[in-house]
Design a protein around this motif. Structure first.
Motif, PDB file in Angstrom:
ATOM      1  N   LEU A  89       0.578   4.096   1.605  1.00 55.73           N
ATOM      2  CA  LEU A  89       0.650   4.425   3.088  1.00 55.73           C
ATOM      3  C   LEU A  89       1.570   3.671   3.680  1.00 55.73           C
ATOM      4  CD1 LEU A  89      -0.163   6.412   5.180  1.00 55.73           C
ATOM      5  CD2 LEU A  89      -2.043   4.986   5.945  1.00 55.73           C
ATOM      6  N   SER A 139       0.701  -1.259  -0.214  1.00 60.49           N
ATOM      7  CA  SER A 139      -0.044  -0.019  -0.038  1.00 60.49           C
ATOM      8  C   SER A 139       0.884   1.356  -0.068  1.00 60.49           C
ATOM      9  CB  SER A 139      -0.944  -0.042   1.014  1.00 60.49           C
ATOM     10  OG  SER A 139      -0.108   0.393   2.369  1.00 60.49           O
ATOM     11  N   GLU A 181      -5.782   8.693  -5.741  1.00 62.59           N
ATOM     12  CA  GLU A 181      -5.728   8.057  -4.580  1.00 62.59           C
ATOM     13  C   GLU A 181      -4.799   7.528  -3.855  1.00 62.59           C
ATOM     14  OE1 GLU A 181      -7.815   7.007  -1.447  1.00 62.59           O
ATOM     15  OE2 GLU A 181      -8.870   7.918  -3.131  1.00 62.59           O
ATOM     16  N   ASP A 182      -3.515   7.298  -4.582  1.00 65.32           N
ATOM     17  CA  ASP A 182      -2.366   6.814  -4.155  1.00 65.32           C
ATOM     18  C   ASP A 182      -1.750   8.024  -3.195  1.00 65.32           C
ATOM     19  OD1 ASP A 182      -2.518   4.477  -5.064  1.00 65.32           O
ATOM     20  OD2 ASP A 182      -1.315   4.851  -6.716  1.00 65.32           O
ATOM     21  N   HIS A 185      -0.965  11.620   6.410  1.00 67.07           N
ATOM     22  CA  HIS A 185      -0.041  10.727   7.342  1.00 67.07           C
ATOM     23  C   HIS A 185       1.354  11.064   7.585  1.00 67.07           C
ATOM     24  CE1 HIS A 185      -3.693   8.522   8.168  1.00 67.07           C
ATOM     25  NE2 HIS A 185      -4.061   8.520   6.875  1.00 67.07           N
ATOM     26  N   SER A 209      -4.402   8.962  -0.115  1.00 65.59           N
ATOM     27  CA  SER A 209      -4.335   8.091   1.109  1.00 65.59           C
ATOM     28  C   SER A 209      -3.269   8.272   1.912  1.00 65.59           C
ATOM     29  CB  SER A 209      -4.235   6.519   0.559  1.00 65.59           C
ATOM     30  OG  SER A 209      -3.106   6.342  -0.165  1.00 65.59           O
TER      31      SER A 209
END
Length: 259
Positions: A71, A69, A99-100, A107, A103
């Motif tokens: 993230l 992923s 979206e990559d 963070h 996401s």
């Protein structure tokens, strides 16, 4: 027709489709549009200099890693000292998506480079809307005038610019407003890698320009060679992504270069 020609042809259709679905105003109204961006120029100087990339596949290598992923990988990159994260948003040729970036954005606290083939003003508003801090301009598919105009637009939006070149002819694309210059060790037309060619180009850049070695860095020896030859930053993706756990591979690499 080269691979680059095919990518640009496809990109034009993609942009036209996006414009028909999402207006410029909708992009400006997005969550991240007013967000203060993070400077890649500063983090390249203050951290490892490595712009670590999340990339699932490429035209030259096929599938590299489609099991992890964004993230997880981006968080590990940050934790182990990356100056920035590069995230591919091209879908057809690199398996990426907006979206990559979305996401990951909330963070991590290092710059995100939206790596794509930027040929239309609309894409810069897209980049800002999804939380990117830096965009890539590829000289091979732009004129010097376009580079100038897109750099000015980027700065208006608070985005920094990494200009990618590969040939002496493309040195003409450089202007005083560009933030960093990336020298691609890989020729986008035939995908051959030549580190010495990049060193020769780097020697022709103005002394005050931050330079980034891009692609084809396959081991610590390549990294050390390019660092000794004066590169400030290093864009690396495949070296980490081809492993089952890219974050651990990045940790191992940064440990070895700082020993």
């Amino acid at each position: 027709m080269t691979i680059l020609d095919k990518i640009i042809q496809t990109k034009k259709r993609e942009i036209s489709d996006s414009k028909s679905k999402i207006s410029l105003q909708q992009l400006k109204d997005s969550e991240f549009f007013e967000r203060k961006t993070i400077s890649l120029k500063e983090t390249v100087k203050s951290k490892s200099g490595i712009i670590a990339e999340f990339k699932r596949k490429s035209p030259s290598k096929g599938i590299i890693n489609d099991k992890v992923s964004p993230l997880d990988v981006a968080s590990a990159y940050e934790n182990f000292g990356a100056s920035a994260v590069s995230i591919l948003t091209d879908k057809d040729f690199f398996g990426g998506s907006f979206e990559d970036i979305l996401s990951v954005r909330k963070h991590i606290n290092i710059p995100i480079l939206r790596k794509d083939f930027m040929i239309d003003e609309y894409q810069f508003y897209e980049a800002k809307s999804i939380g990117a801090d830096v965009i890539l301009l590829i000289a091979a598919c732009l004129s010097p005038q376009q580079v100038q105009e897109f750099t000015q637009l980027s700065h208006k939006l608070g985005l920094e610019v990494l200009l990618e070149i590969h040939t002496e002819e493309e040195l003409k694309h450089l202007n005083s407003e560009v933030d960093l210059v990336g020298i691609n060790n890989r020729n986008l037309k035939d995908f051959k890698v030549d580190l010495q060619h990049s060193v020769n180009l780097n020697n022709q850049l103005p002394n005050d320009v931050l330079s980034v070695a891009e692609s084809g860095i396959y081991n610590i020896e390549d990294f050390n060679y390019l660092k000794e030859k004066g590169f400030d930053g290093f864009l690396m993706g495949e070296y980490f992504m081809k492993h089952e756990n890219p974050g651990n591979k990045f940790k191992e690499f940064t440990f070895n270069i700082t020993m």
